[in-house]
Design a protein around this motif. Sequence first.
Motif, PDB file in Angstrom:
ATOM      1  N   TYR A  39     -65.151  -1.042 -99.292  1.00  0.00           N
ATOM      2  CA  TYR A  39     -63.764  -0.736 -99.662  1.00  0.00           C
ATOM      3  C   TYR A  39     -63.147  -1.818-100.544  1.00  0.00           C
ATOM      4  O   TYR A  39     -61.999  -1.701-100.942  1.00  0.00           O
ATOM      5  CB  TYR A  39     -62.909  -0.563 -98.402  1.00  0.00           C
ATOM      6  N   GLN A  40     -63.887  -2.860-100.827  1.00  0.00           N
ATOM      7  CA  GLN A  40     -63.430  -4.010-101.601  1.00  0.00           C
ATOM      8  C   GLN A  40     -62.118  -4.574-101.039  1.00  0.00           C
ATOM      9  O   GLN A  40     -61.120  -4.734-101.725  1.00  0.00           O
ATOM     10  CB  GLN A  40     -63.280  -3.661-103.084  1.00  0.00           C
ATOM     11  N   THR A  41     -62.187  -4.861 -99.741  1.00  0.00           N
ATOM     12  CA  THR A  41     -61.050  -5.463 -99.045  1.00  0.00           C
ATOM     13  C   THR A  41     -61.541  -6.681 -98.282  1.00  0.00           C
ATOM     14  O   THR A  41     -62.738  -6.896 -98.140  1.00  0.00           O
ATOM     15  CB  THR A  41     -60.413  -4.473 -98.048  1.00  0.00           C
ATOM     16  N   TYR A  42     -60.587  -7.475 -97.810  1.00  0.00           N
ATOM     17  CA  TYR A  42     -60.942  -8.583 -96.927  1.00  0.00           C
ATOM     18  C   TYR A  42     -60.130  -8.482 -95.651  1.00  0.00           C
ATOM     19  O   TYR A  42     -59.040  -7.908 -95.629  1.00  0.00           O
ATOM     20  CB  TYR A  42     -60.789  -9.948 -97.603  1.00  0.00           C
ATOM     21  N   ILE A  43     -60.714  -9.020 -94.579  1.00  0.00           N
ATOM     22  CA  ILE A  43     -60.143  -8.916 -93.238  1.00  0.00           C
ATOM     23  C   ILE A  43     -60.104 -10.314 -92.644  1.00  0.00           C
ATOM     24  O   ILE A  43     -61.065 -11.069 -92.745  1.00  0.00           O
ATOM     25  CB  ILE A  43     -61.029  -8.021 -92.339  1.00  0.00           C
ATOM     26  N   THR A  44     -59.005 -10.669 -91.995  1.00  0.00           N
ATOM     27  CA  THR A  44     -58.957 -11.939 -91.276  1.00  0.00           C
ATOM     28  C   THR A  44     -59.536 -11.721 -89.884  1.00  0.00           C
ATOM     29  O   THR A  44     -59.425 -10.630 -89.320  1.00  0.00           O
ATOM     30  CB  THR A  44     -57.518 -12.478 -91.174  1.00  0.00           C
ATOM     31  N   PRO A  45     -60.167 -12.739 -89.315  1.00  0.00           N
ATOM     32  CA  PRO A  45     -60.783 -12.571 -87.989  1.00  0.00           C
ATOM     33  C   PRO A  45     -59.854 -12.029 -86.892  1.00  0.00           C
ATOM     34  O   PRO A  45     -60.291 -11.194 -86.097  1.00  0.00           O
ATOM     35  CB  PRO A  45     -61.298 -13.977 -87.669  1.00  0.00           C
ATOM     36  N   LYS A  64     -62.647 -16.955-102.452  1.00  0.00           N
ATOM     37  CA  LYS A  64     -63.676 -16.056-103.000  1.00  0.00           C
ATOM     38  C   LYS A  64     -63.213 -14.603-102.957  1.00  0.00           C
ATOM     39  O   LYS A  64     -63.499 -13.827-103.869  1.00  0.00           O
ATOM     40  CB  LYS A  64     -64.985 -16.219-102.252  1.00  0.00           C
ATOM     41  N   ALA A  65     -62.488 -14.230-101.916  1.00  0.00           N
ATOM     42  CA  ALA A  65     -61.964 -12.860-101.818  1.00  0.00           C
ATOM     43  C   ALA A  65     -60.966 -12.588-102.938  1.00  0.00           C
ATOM     44  O   ALA A  65     -60.996 -11.520-103.562  1.00  0.00           O
ATOM     45  CB  ALA A  65     -61.307 -12.646-100.459  1.00  0.00           C
ATOM     46  N   GLU A  66     -60.112 -13.547-103.220  1.00  0.00           N
ATOM     47  CA  GLU A  66     -59.120 -13.367-104.285  1.00  0.00           C
ATOM     48  C   GLU A  66     -59.783 -13.390-105.659  1.00  0.00           C
ATOM     49  O   GLU A  66     -59.378 -12.657-106.555  1.00  0.00           O
ATOM     50  CB  GLU A  66     -58.026 -14.421-104.160  1.00  0.00           C
ATOM     51  N   GLU A  67     -60.809 -14.244-105.832  1.00  0.00           N
ATOM     52  CA  GLU A  67     -61.534 -14.283-107.101  1.00  0.00           C
ATOM     53  C   GLU A  67     -62.240 -12.954-107.375  1.00  0.00           C
ATOM     54  O   GLU A  67     -62.369 -12.536-108.521  1.00  0.00           O
ATOM     55  CB  GLU A  67     -62.556 -15.418-107.101  1.00  0.00           C
ATOM     56  N   ALA A  68     -62.699 -12.284-106.333  1.00  0.00           N
ATOM     57  CA  ALA A  68     -63.375 -10.991-106.475  1.00  0.00           C
ATOM     58  C   ALA A  68     -62.379  -9.837-106.567  1.00  0.00           C
ATOM     59  O   ALA A  68     -62.779  -8.675-106.638  1.00  0.00           O
ATOM     60  CB  ALA A  68     -64.308 -10.774-105.286  1.00  0.00           C
TER      61      ALA A  68
END
Length: 105
Positions: A39-45, A64-68
């Motif tokens: 989904y091209q998302t990031y999740i915090t633990p 890295k998540a923001e760069e991607a």
Amino acid sequence: MKRITFWVILFVLIVVGLFTVKLEAAPSPATRVILEHTYQTYITPPCYEAAQKTNNIAEATLQKAEEANYKPESSCTESSLQPAKQPIAYVIAEKLGIGNSQWDW
């Protein structure tokens, strides 16, 4: 005697100021997140269990998540990364590596 009293008062004011004056602190670019590649998302633990995710995940940093150009997976992830007001002493301790950040998960 007056000189000692001046320095004692100054020291007390500085110490009190370190614990009462608050600064806005943001999460470090090295904060750990989980990348959800499908989904091209990031999740915090803290938000992982409730997140919509597949098996196509990897651990990375916020930078890295923001760069991607990945986006936060949910409002939970967004709110967990919001800047917080903290006493100056806590911010200094985090920068020196002797204190824990609220983003150390």
